[in-house]
Design a protein around this motif. Structure first.
Motif, PDB file in Angstrom:
ATOM      1  N   ARG A   1       0.839  -1.218   0.000  1.00 25.63           N
ATOM      2  CA  ARG A   1       0.000   0.000   0.000  1.00 25.63           C
ATOM      3  C   ARG A   1       0.869   1.261   0.000  1.00 25.63           C
ATOM      4  O   ARG A   1       0.475   2.289  -0.528  1.00 25.63           O
ATOM      5  CB  ARG A   1      -0.930   0.021   1.225  1.00 25.63           C
ATOM      6  CG  ARG A   1      -2.190  -0.809   1.043  1.00 25.63           C
ATOM      7  CD  ARG A   1      -3.235  -0.443   2.083  1.00 25.63           C
ATOM      8  NE  ARG A   1      -2.766  -0.633   3.449  1.00 25.63           N
ATOM      9  CZ  ARG A   1      -2.836  -1.777   4.110  1.00 25.63           C
ATOM     10  NH1 ARG A   1      -3.362  -2.839   3.532  1.00 25.63           N
ATOM     11  NH2 ARG A   1      -2.389  -1.883   5.347  1.00 25.63           N
ATOM     12  N   MET A   2       2.045   1.181   0.623  1.00 27.44           N
ATOM     13  CA  MET A   2       2.943   2.344   0.641  1.00 27.44           C
ATOM     14  C   MET A   2       3.432   2.652  -0.784  1.00 27.44           C
ATOM     15  O   MET A   2       3.701   3.791  -1.126  1.00 27.44           O
ATOM     16  CB  MET A   2       4.132   2.092   1.581  1.00 27.44           C
ATOM     17  CG  MET A   2       3.713   2.132   3.044  1.00 27.44           C
ATOM     18  SD  MET A   2       4.911   1.380   4.165  1.00 27.44           S
ATOM     19  CE  MET A   2       6.084   2.703   4.381  1.00 27.44           C
TER      20      MET A   2
ATOM     21  N   ASP B   1      -1.709   2.623  -3.329  1.00 27.02           N
ATOM     22  CA  ASP B   1      -2.950   2.236  -2.652  1.00 27.02           C
ATOM     23  C   ASP B   1      -4.123   2.801  -3.450  1.00 27.02           C
ATOM     24  O   ASP B   1      -4.304   4.016  -3.520  1.00 27.02           O
ATOM     25  CB  ASP B   1      -2.941   2.813  -1.222  1.00 27.02           C
ATOM     26  CG  ASP B   1      -4.105   2.302  -0.396  1.00 27.02           C
ATOM     27  OD1 ASP B   1      -4.992   1.635  -0.966  1.00 27.02           O
ATOM     28  OD2 ASP B   1      -4.129   2.565   0.820  1.00 27.02           O
ATOM     29  N   ASP B   2      -4.880   1.888  -4.078  1.00 27.93           N
ATOM     30  CA  ASP B   2      -6.025   2.374  -4.863  1.00 27.93           C
ATOM     31  C   ASP B   2      -7.350   2.003  -4.192  1.00 27.93           C
ATOM     32  O   ASP B   2      -8.379   1.920  -4.845  1.00 27.93           O
ATOM     33  CB  ASP B   2      -5.957   1.853  -6.310  1.00 27.93           C
ATOM     34  CG  ASP B   2      -5.870   0.339  -6.379  1.00 27.93           C
ATOM     35  OD1 ASP B   2      -5.971  -0.313  -5.317  1.00 27.93           O
ATOM     36  OD2 ASP B   2      -5.701  -0.197  -7.482  1.00 27.93           O
ATOM     37  N   SER B   3      -7.296   1.827  -2.864  1.00 26.57           N
ATOM     38  CA  SER B   3      -8.521   1.475  -2.138  1.00 26.57           C
ATOM     39  C   SER B   3      -9.373   2.721  -1.871  1.00 26.57           C
ATOM     40  O   SER B   3      -8.892   3.844  -1.978  1.00 26.57           O
ATOM     41  CB  SER B   3      -8.156   0.793  -0.815  1.00 26.57           C
ATOM     42  OG  SER B   3      -7.469   1.692   0.014  1.00 26.57           O
TER      43      SER B   3
ATOM     44  N   GLY C   1     -11.581   4.199  -3.500  1.00 26.94           N
ATOM     45  CA  GLY C   1     -11.763   5.142  -4.614  1.00 26.94           C
ATOM     46  C   GLY C   1     -10.696   6.220  -4.683  1.00 26.94           C
ATOM     47  O   GLY C   1     -10.889   7.238  -5.349  1.00 26.94           O
ATOM     48  N   MET C   2      -9.560   6.016  -3.990  1.00 31.30           N
ATOM     49  CA  MET C   2      -8.466   7.012  -4.034  1.00 31.30           C
ATOM     50  C   MET C   2      -7.205   6.360  -4.600  1.00 31.30           C
ATOM     51  O   MET C   2      -7.084   5.136  -4.580  1.00 31.30           O
ATOM     52  CB  MET C   2      -8.181   7.536  -2.621  1.00 31.30           C
ATOM     53  CG  MET C   2      -9.300   8.362  -2.043  1.00 31.30           C
ATOM     54  SD  MET C   2      -8.813   9.173  -0.524  1.00 31.30           S
ATOM     55  CE  MET C   2      -9.129   7.917   0.696  1.00 31.30           C
ATOM     56  N   GLU C   3      -6.295   7.214  -5.071  1.00 36.33           N
ATOM     57  CA  GLU C   3      -5.012   6.701  -5.565  1.00 36.33           C
ATOM     58  C   GLU C   3      -3.901   7.445  -4.839  1.00 36.33           C
ATOM     59  O   GLU C   3      -3.740   8.653  -5.029  1.00 36.33           O
ATOM     60  CB  GLU C   3      -4.881   6.933  -7.070  1.00 36.33           C
ATOM     61  CG  GLU C   3      -5.814   6.068  -7.899  1.00 36.33           C
ATOM     62  CD  GLU C   3      -5.722   6.400  -9.379  1.00 36.33           C
ATOM     63  OE1 GLU C   3      -4.682   6.114  -9.984  1.00 36.33           O
ATOM     64  OE2 GLU C   3      -6.679   6.977  -9.896  1.00 36.33           O
ATOM     65  N   THR C   4      -3.172   6.717  -3.997  1.00 39.32           N
ATOM     66  CA  THR C   4      -2.102   7.362  -3.221  1.00 39.32           C
ATOM     67  C   THR C   4      -0.870   6.460  -3.162  1.00 39.32           C
ATOM     68  O   THR C   4      -0.946   5.275  -3.472  1.00 39.32           O
ATOM     69  CB  THR C   4      -2.570   7.640  -1.772  1.00 39.32           C
ATOM     70  OG1 THR C   4      -3.075   6.419  -1.214  1.00 39.32           O
ATOM     71  CG2 THR C   4      -3.663   8.694  -1.718  1.00 39.32           C
ATOM     72  N   GLY C   5       0.244   7.076  -2.760  1.00 41.52           N
ATOM     73  CA  GLY C   5       1.479   6.305  -2.567  1.00 41.52           C
ATOM     74  C   GLY C   5       2.630   6.847  -3.387  1.00 41.52           C
ATOM     75  O   GLY C   5       2.515   7.888  -4.043  1.00 41.52           O
TER      76      GLY C   5
END
Lengths: 296, 112
Positions: free
Chosen positions: A183-184, A187-189, A191-195
């Motif tokens: 996830r680091m 992380d596309d959980s 409905g967001m896209e981060t990392g």
């Protein structure tokens, strides 16, 4: 009396052979090789992430230097590291712990450990026979070796059961750690896209946007062609960086899946993973080379 | 109430969407000055994406550290199992040696 003893020895011999046959036919368990492969894959992921993180930090630093040209003054926040040293050390510590765990499991499942017990069992059998003046080992030359094999098999089964039990108990922690690390990266959980992937993707997109703006000022078709080629190359690099990061994420998840499989009594095979990790690392190695300042 | 990580994720995600929108807006721009202004705006958003990404990475790394303790504990259990088997081997060797000594003692006693 002698007949009685000889009869007892025959029963003992038969029992020993039967026990050995039953143990040899026992169910398959996690092998040392697959655990060693898993350990090697963890070590390869550590190398892969070290190269990747260096590449990410170099990319971020380049973008900061470019941005500084438009700044009125300099602040520390303008040069915040992409990924700070303390967090990278924590990341490495997690992988070091996973590697140490894999190495310990590998040592437990080592055939050498079990065969050592086998040799000692064989030796003990011979000592007991000598002490009791029994000629059973002379009468049945294969018995001594069978006794050794029985001891080795018992030790190996005990080791396999201990390994299985530890893996089952630790599986949720291992899965949680590796999932968190994945996830680091991305992380596309919810409905967001981060990392990290988003940081890197945004950086390449901004670089490409620079070329798009420059294209509008191009005077000749040749200039336009050159800028178009630069734009296409940057998009290709962005895709390659995304693929490399998704590869690292995939490797972390694959390690978790392999461990879960082994904890459930299946195979821990990850041998194919190492080759794919080495392939993915190549992109960031190349990038680091590209970002090195030219020698004057 | 969202956790610190969730808030950071929301922020980074919002910035990512903003960058995408700015990048898409370049599709219709033919004026160089306008394009340069959008690129400068993208540079600022990009800087903040990296900043929030860095803070998110640091917060997630801290969570990671708490979870790693379990793995370290498991390694100790495995090492203890290895030591158990090694101890068993040492025990079997010691008995063999002991029996050998007993035999020697008996043989010696016979000669007395």
């Amino acid at each position: 009396m002698l007949i009685k003893l000889a009869g007892r020895e025959a029963v003992l011999t038969r029992t020993l052979w039967l026990a050995l046959a039953a143990l040899v036919c026992g169910c398959a368990t996690t092998t040392q090789k697959s655990v060693t492969d898993w350990h090697d894959a963890v070590v390869a992921v550590r190398e892969q992430s070290a190269t990747t993180f260096r590449g990410v930090n170099d990319l971020v630093r380049e973008a900061q230097l470019k941005r500084a040209a438009d700044l009125a003054n300099l602040k520390e926040d303008d040069f915040h590291p992409g990924l700070d040293a303390k967090s990278i050390a924590t990341w490495n510590r997690a992988l070091d712990n996973l590697a140490a765990y894999g190495a310990s499991l590998s040592a437990l499942l080592s055939p050498g450990l079990a065969s050592g017990v086998g040799d000692s069992t064989k030796q003990l059998g011979a000592s007991i026979a000598t002490s009791s003046k029994s000629t059973v080992f002379q009468q049945q030359p294969g018995l001594s070796s069978a006794l050794g094999k029985l001891g080795a098999k018992l030790a190996s089964l005990s080791a396999a059961q201990s390994a299985q039990s530890v893996m089952a108990q630790t599986n949720s922690a291992i899965t949680e750690v590796l999932d968190q690390m994945a996830r680091m990266i991305n992380d596309d959980s919810s409905g967001m896209e981060t990392g990290i992937l988003q940081t890197v993707h945004a950086d390449w997109t901004s670089r490409a946007a620079d070329v798009r703006a420059a294209f509008l000022d191009a005077k000749t078709p040749a200039d336009k062609r050159d800028l178009a080629a630069q734009y296409a190359a940057l998009l290709e690099k962005r895709d390659a960086a995304d693929a490399a990061l998704l590869g690292l994420r995939g490797a972390l998840l694959e390690l978790a899946v392999a461990h879960s499989r082994a904890a459930a009594g299946g195979s821990m095979d990850t041998s194919a993973l190492i080759a794919s990790i080495r392939e993915q690392t190549a992109f960031f190695k190349g990038l680091l080379q590209d970002l090195k300042p030219a020698k004057t | 109430m969202p956790t610190q990580n969730e808030s950071m994720r929301k922020l980074q995600n919002a910035l990512v969407l903003q960058l995408r929108k700015l990048n898409d807006s370049l599709d219709d721009v033919t004026d160089s000055n306008r394009a340069q202004a959008i690129v400068r705006e993208m540079q600022e958003v990009n800087h903040r994406i990296a900043l929030t990404g860095s803070l998110l990475f640091a917060a997630q790394a801290q969570e990671l550290d708490d979870k790693v303790a379990e793995i370290s504990k498991a390694t100790k259990t495995v090492n203890a199992a290895v030591a158990d088997i090694e101890n068993l081997q040492a025990f079997l060797d010691a008995i063999s040696e002991f029996l050998g000594l007993v035999d020697e003692a008996i043989d010696l006693a016979k000669t007395l």
